[in-house]
Design a protein around this motif. Structure first.
Motif, PDB file in Angstrom:
ATOM      1  N   TYR A  31       0.907  -1.161  -0.098  1.00  0.00           N
ATOM      2  CA  TYR A  31       0.042  -0.075   0.035  1.00  0.00           C
ATOM      3  C   TYR A  31       0.597   1.234  -0.085  1.00  0.00           C
ATOM      4  O   TYR A  31       0.418   2.390   0.418  1.00  0.00           O
ATOM      5  N   GLY A  32       2.271   1.042  -0.207  1.00  0.00           N
ATOM      6  CA  GLY A  32       3.045   2.270  -0.329  1.00  0.00           C
ATOM      7  C   GLY A  32       3.234   3.014   1.119  1.00  0.00           C
ATOM      8  O   GLY A  32       3.675   4.018   0.992  1.00  0.00           O
ATOM      9  N   GLU A  33       3.306   2.451   2.047  1.00  0.00           N
ATOM     10  CA  GLU A  33       3.188   3.028   3.424  1.00  0.00           C
ATOM     11  C   GLU A  33       4.919   2.546   3.963  1.00  0.00           C
ATOM     12  O   GLU A  33       5.186   3.145   4.832  1.00  0.00           O
ATOM     13  N   ALA A  34       5.473   1.883   3.197  1.00  0.00           N
ATOM     14  CA  ALA A  34       6.960   1.337   3.630  1.00  0.00           C
ATOM     15  C   ALA A  34       7.567   1.317   2.183  1.00  0.00           C
ATOM     16  O   ALA A  34       7.160   1.037   1.120  1.00  0.00           O
ATOM     17  N   LYS A  35       9.069   1.448   2.287  1.00  0.00           N
ATOM     18  CA  LYS A  35       9.847   1.273   1.161  1.00  0.00           C
ATOM     19  C   LYS A  35       9.744  -0.034   0.691  1.00  0.00           C
ATOM     20  O   LYS A  35       9.604  -1.200   1.141  1.00  0.00           O
ATOM     21  N   ALA A  36       9.685   0.040  -0.943  1.00  0.00           N
ATOM     22  CA  ALA A  36       9.514  -1.331  -1.500  1.00  0.00           C
ATOM     23  C   ALA A  36      10.975  -2.240  -1.702  1.00  0.00           C
ATOM     24  O   ALA A  36      12.020  -1.309  -1.921  1.00  0.00           O
ATOM     25  N   ARG A  37      10.871  -3.540  -1.094  1.00  0.00           N
ATOM     26  CA  ARG A  37      12.139  -4.100  -0.918  1.00  0.00           C
ATOM     27  C   ARG A  37      11.420  -5.537  -0.560  1.00  0.00           C
ATOM     28  O   ARG A  37      10.288  -5.895  -0.522  1.00  0.00           O
ATOM     29  N   GLY A  38      12.455  -6.389  -0.955  1.00  0.00           N
ATOM     30  CA  GLY A  38      12.235  -7.937  -0.604  1.00  0.00           C
ATOM     31  C   GLY A  38      12.223  -8.114   0.798  1.00  0.00           C
ATOM     32  O   GLY A  38      13.124  -7.792   1.266  1.00  0.00           O
ATOM     33  N   ILE A  39      11.177  -8.853   1.088  1.00  0.00           N
ATOM     34  CA  ILE A  39      11.315  -9.359   2.370  1.00  0.00           C
ATOM     35  C   ILE A  39      10.869 -10.876   2.812  1.00  0.00           C
ATOM     36  O   ILE A  39      10.468 -11.471   1.915  1.00  0.00           O
ATOM     37  N   TYR A  40      11.221 -11.387   3.803  1.00  0.00           N
ATOM     38  CA  TYR A  40      10.904 -12.772   4.068  1.00  0.00           C
ATOM     39  C   TYR A  40      10.822 -12.838   5.686  1.00  0.00           C
ATOM     40  O   TYR A  40      11.156 -11.944   6.485  1.00  0.00           O
ATOM     41  N   GLY A  41       9.936 -13.760   6.148  1.00  0.00           N
ATOM     42  CA  GLY A  41       9.634 -14.105   7.449  1.00  0.00           C
ATOM     43  C   GLY A  41       8.604 -15.048   7.817  1.00  0.00           C
ATOM     44  O   GLY A  41       8.327 -16.032   6.894  1.00  0.00           O
ATOM     45  N   GLU A  42       7.966 -14.954   8.779  1.00  0.00           N
ATOM     46  CA  GLU A  42       6.822 -16.134   9.067  1.00  0.00           C
ATOM     47  C   GLU A  42       5.409 -15.360   9.047  1.00  0.00           C
ATOM     48  O   GLU A  42       5.338 -14.156   9.417  1.00  0.00           O
ATOM     49  N   ALA A  43       4.494 -16.389   8.515  1.00  0.00           N
ATOM     50  CA  ALA A  43       3.065 -15.729   8.548  1.00  0.00           C
ATOM     51  C   ALA A  43       2.053 -17.063   8.971  1.00  0.00           C
ATOM     52  O   ALA A  43       2.484 -18.181   8.791  1.00  0.00           O
ATOM     53  N   THR A  44       0.943 -16.622   9.631  1.00  0.00           N
ATOM     54  CA  THR A  44      -0.093 -17.468   9.804  1.00  0.00           C
ATOM     55  C   THR A  44      -0.644 -18.028   8.700  1.00  0.00           C
ATOM     56  O   THR A  44      -0.600 -17.402   7.549  1.00  0.00           O
ATOM     57  N   HIS A  45      -1.387 -19.088   8.790  1.00  0.00           N
ATOM     58  CA  HIS A  45      -2.105 -19.731   7.514  1.00  0.00           C
ATOM     59  C   HIS A  45      -3.132 -18.403   7.362  1.00  0.00           C
ATOM     60  O   HIS A  45      -3.474 -18.140   6.217  1.00  0.00           O
ATOM     61  N   GLU A  46      -3.699 -18.002   8.168  1.00  0.00           N
ATOM     62  CA  GLU A  46      -4.720 -17.139   8.248  1.00  0.00           C
ATOM     63  C   GLU A  46      -4.324 -15.805   7.504  1.00  0.00           C
ATOM     64  O   GLU A  46      -4.886 -15.023   6.630  1.00  0.00           O
ATOM     65  N   ASP A  47      -3.028 -15.272   7.756  1.00  0.00           N
ATOM     66  CA  ASP A  47      -2.353 -14.335   7.311  1.00  0.00           C
ATOM     67  C   ASP A  47      -2.138 -14.235   5.651  1.00  0.00           C
ATOM     68  O   ASP A  47      -2.349 -13.728   4.799  1.00  0.00           O
ATOM     69  N   VAL A  48      -1.630 -15.599   5.458  1.00  0.00           N
ATOM     70  CA  VAL A  48      -1.469 -15.988   4.150  1.00  0.00           C
ATOM     71  C   VAL A  48      -2.679 -15.833   3.330  1.00  0.00           C
ATOM     72  O   VAL A  48      -2.535 -15.043   2.238  1.00  0.00           O
ATOM     73  N   HIS A  49      -3.616 -16.224   3.598  1.00  0.00           N
ATOM     74  CA  HIS A  49      -4.951 -15.964   2.950  1.00  0.00           C
ATOM     75  C   HIS A  49      -5.667 -14.843   2.864  1.00  0.00           C
ATOM     76  O   HIS A  49      -6.004 -14.353   1.718  1.00  0.00           O
ATOM     77  N   SER A  50      -5.318 -13.806   4.053  1.00  0.00           N
ATOM     78  CA  SER A  50      -5.705 -12.618   3.737  1.00  0.00           C
ATOM     79  C   SER A  50      -4.855 -11.923   2.798  1.00  0.00           C
ATOM     80  O   SER A  50      -5.360 -10.880   2.043  1.00  0.00           O
ATOM     81  N   LEU A  51      -3.534 -11.880   2.800  1.00  0.00           N
ATOM     82  CA  LEU A  51      -2.677 -11.203   1.909  1.00  0.00           C
ATOM     83  C   LEU A  51      -2.866 -11.531   0.450  1.00  0.00           C
ATOM     84  O   LEU A  51      -3.113 -10.789  -0.377  1.00  0.00           O
TER      85      LEU A  51
END
Length: 141
Positions: free
Chosen positions: A103-123
């Motif tokens: 949504y343009g609120e942070a600098k565009a860059r590659g990221i990685y980390g952990e997400a819940t099943h629910e977060d993945v579906h929401s994204l």
């Protein structure tokens, strides 16, 4: 990640990967874990012996692969190394940070980390492209 041997009320046996015991319990309670054979949401954990990972076992696994499979595994390893080298690790804030970037609120860059099943579906529902990094045999050490 923990691999569980599972079975449904119709006797089908299968496996599932979960962050921990509580993650399985939460998903099962919400009927998010279903049998791949019959789609039954009545799924329970089966008794199983703990899997102890050893370098010998990994060597046996790799030795049993075809040359194409070994090459594919090496390509996946290299992709994973490149992502980890060139992207920012954001831990369990992955979903929040992915949204900020989208949504343009942070600098565009590659990221990685952990997400819940629910977060993945929401994204994914929000149209935010994400891709899971595979868990490699050496990641379990």
């Amino acid at each position: 990640m923990i691999r569980f041997s599972l079975h449904c009320d119709n006797g089908h046996e299968f496996e599932g990967w979960f962050r921990d015991n509580a993650d399985f319990d939460r998903q099962a309670e919400r009927k998010l874990v279903t049998c791949p054979a019959c789609n039954s949401p009545d799924v329970q954990k089966s008794l199983m012996a703990p899997a102890v990972s050893t370098s010998r076992r990994k060597e046996q696994l790799i030795a049993g692969m075809s040359e194409e499979q070994r090459q594919a595994l090496e390509m996946i390893r290299e992709l994973t190394r490149q992502v980890r080298k060139n992207a920012d690790y954001v831990g369990d804030q992955f979903a929040n940070e992915a949204r900020k970037i989208h949504y343009g609120e942070a600098k565009a860059r590659g990221i990685y980390g952990e997400a819940t099943h629910e977060d993945v579906h929401s994204l994914l529902e929000e149209g935010i492209d994400i891709l899971p990094l595979p868990t490699l045999p050496e990641d379990n050490n």
